[in-house]
Design a protein around this motif. Structure first.
Motif, mmCIF file in Angstrom:
data_model
loop_
_atom_site.group_PDB
_atom_site.id
_atom_site.type_symbol
_atom_site.label_atom_id
_atom_site.label_comp_id
_atom_site.label_asym_id
_atom_site.label_seq_id
_atom_site.Cartn_x
_atom_site.Cartn_y
_atom_site.Cartn_z
ATOM 1 N N ASN A 172 0.969 -1.156 0.049
ATOM 2 C CA ASN A 172 -0.042 -0.030 0.036
ATOM 3 C C ASN A 172 0.887 1.215 -0.014
ATOM 4 O O ASN A 172 1.538 1.454 1.012
ATOM 5 C CB ASN A 172 -0.971 0.039 0.989
ATOM 6 C CG ASN A 172 -1.805 -1.087 1.086
ATOM 7 O OD1 ASN A 172 -2.482 -1.508 0.167
ATOM 8 N ND2 ASN A 172 -2.351 -1.647 2.211
ATOM 9 N N PHE A 173 0.619 2.133 -0.939
ATOM 10 C CA PHE A 173 1.724 3.255 -1.205
ATOM 11 C C PHE A 173 0.742 4.334 -1.796
ATOM 12 O O PHE A 173 -0.245 3.906 -2.426
ATOM 13 C CB PHE A 173 2.874 2.881 -1.795
ATOM 14 C CG PHE A 173 2.923 2.326 -3.352
ATOM 15 C CD1 PHE A 173 2.865 3.212 -4.308
ATOM 16 C CD2 PHE A 173 2.632 1.197 -3.565
ATOM 17 C CE1 PHE A 173 2.664 2.712 -5.660
ATOM 18 C CE2 PHE A 173 2.769 0.507 -4.797
ATOM 19 C CZ PHE A 173 2.713 1.403 -5.793
ATOM 20 N N LEU A 174 1.452 5.454 -2.032
ATOM 21 C CA LEU A 174 0.724 6.718 -2.884
ATOM 22 C C LEU A 174 1.832 6.738 -3.886
ATOM 23 O O LEU A 174 3.034 7.085 -3.729
ATOM 24 C CB LEU A 174 0.678 7.861 -1.984
ATOM 25 C CG LEU A 174 -0.377 7.509 -0.783
ATOM 26 C CD1 LEU A 174 -0.203 8.740 0.434
ATOM 27 C CD2 LEU A 174 -1.878 7.719 -1.076
ATOM 28 N N LEU A 175 0.937 7.202 -5.022
ATOM 29 C CA LEU A 175 1.872 7.588 -6.250
ATOM 30 C C LEU A 175 1.460 9.176 -6.416
ATOM 31 O O LEU A 175 0.255 9.633 -6.740
ATOM 32 C CB LEU A 175 1.580 6.645 -7.519
ATOM 33 C CG LEU A 175 2.199 7.295 -8.885
ATOM 34 C CD1 LEU A 175 3.385 7.479 -8.845
ATOM 35 C CD2 LEU A 175 1.522 6.450 -10.073
ATOM 36 N N VAL A 176 2.552 9.925 -6.533
ATOM 37 C CA VAL A 176 2.415 11.205 -6.819
ATOM 38 C C VAL A 176 2.879 11.834 -7.942
ATOM 39 O O VAL A 176 4.238 11.351 -8.442
ATOM 40 C CB VAL A 176 2.844 12.329 -5.781
ATOM 41 C CG1 VAL A 176 2.731 13.728 -6.232
ATOM 42 C CG2 VAL A 176 2.281 12.036 -4.477
#
Length: 356
Positions: free
Chosen positions: A215-219
């Motif tokens: 689970n991670f965030l992509l910017v």
């Protein structure tokens, strides 16, 4: 701990830390384990003092290895002091365990190796000189100058100097290979202009993290009006802006346990640990705050950027996640730029007066 032929000082110090605990157990067995202690019959009156000193130092060092950063000056001081501790402990043990003929003498080779790893040729020479002086003192105080003792004494000194010499050559060669490996890694995975990870490394990291269902965030981000900046001020100014952005994003990534990438041209990307939206907003508060306070060049003092941000949720394919985040970025640019589009529908707009 990941074992490698190429280890930094922190990983090396971990190995020596573990070895100290092993030798501590060996020392306890040699002096207190009846089947060994009764047969060896070593002098042990002062061993409890050494045991307490060693346990305290080793426990403190172990905590430092876990808690302190490798670049912390106190960490470096504490770990390098281990060479001095090892030397004192060895001389102490030799004095208690038959002096020149002590079965624990091979520990001296580790002391030479330890010093050589940190200080290369200088460490090899200094440690060899120190061990020669300490070992010679024990030989003189012991005052056993028979052929057998003298022969062992001379042979051990010869081996100390041989190991010191070869050790320094091996360490110099190992460090050279490590430096070449770091240069190769930088060329393979780092963008030369910004100092950020490059597009290739981004694709690899994105694929690995999605494959592992993390689970991670992509910017995804884009400099607003960058073509006009290049047309008006020239590509040298554009390069200066990209270079300054690289420094900002590297520092920002370090602060948020993230990775920053130059995706290509004027596009950038971040891979962030998954957090709640409030924390994501704090990230962009910090990001835009740094952008607004930076004076990028004499010709173009300020720039603005637009971003899109989406979560992996541990299931989405990398191409799908990238395409979705790109759509959020394009939406931010289409809606006026200088803003962030979240997948929740929230729009982040920084309210400050732009520099011209």
């Amino acid at each position: 701990m990941k074992l490698s032929l190429y280890m930094d000082d922190r990983e090396t110090e971990k190995i020596f830390s573990y070895l100290r605990w092993i030798f501590l157990l060996v020392g306890i067995m040699v002096f207190y384990f009846p089947p060994l202690a009764d047969r060896l019959n070593f002098t042990k009156e002062t061993f409890p003092i050494l045991l307490v000193i060693g346990f305290v130092y080793m426990a403190v060092t172990q905590v430092a290895l876990i808690k302190m950063s490798a670049v912390n000056e106190y960490f470096n001081l504490l770990t390098k002091a281990g060479i001095i501790f090892d030397y004192i402990a060895l001389m102490w043990l030799l004095a208690l365990t038959n002096g020149v003929l002590s079965p624990l003498f091979p520990i001296a080779y580790l002391v030479v190796m330890h010093a050589t790893i940190y200080w290369r040729t200088k460490g090899a020479i200094l440690s060899s000189i120190s061990l020669t002086a300490g070992y010679s003192t024990i030989f003189a105080v012991q005052a056993q100058f028979d052929f057998n003792t003298t022969f062992v004494f001379i042979l051990n000194l010869v081996f100390i100097w041989i190991i010191g010499g070869f050790g320094s050559l091996i360490v110099i060669r190992e460090r050279k290979h490590l430096k070449q490996k770091e240069i190769f890694h930088e060329l393979m995975f780092t963008d030369y202009l910004t100092g950020l990870y490059n597009h290739r490394h981004f694709q690899e990291q994105l694929r690995n993290m999605t494959s592992a269902r993390q689970n991670f965030l992509l910017v995804m981000g884009d400099i607003d009006h960058f073509k006009q900046i290049n047309d008006q001020f020239g590509h040298l100014t554009g390069d200066e802006i990209l270079k300054n952005l690289g420094g900002i994003f590297r520092d920002l990534a370090d602060d948020y346990d993230a990775q920053a990438f130059r995706y290509g041209g004027e596009e950038f990307a971040f891979l962030l640990p998954h957090t709640e939206e409030n924390r994501q907003i704090s990230f962009f508060d910090d990001l835009y705050g740094r952008l607004s306070s930076e004076k990028f060049s004499k010709e173009c003092i300020s720039v603005t950027m637009s971003f899109g941000i989406a979560a992996s949720k541990g299931e989405v394919l990398p191409d799908k996640l990238l395409g979705y985040t790109d759509q959020l970025l394009y939406s931010a640019k289409a809606n006026g730029k200088n803003q962030v589009k979240f997948e929740s529908g929230h729009t982040y707009i920084l309210l400050f007066e732009s520099y011209r």
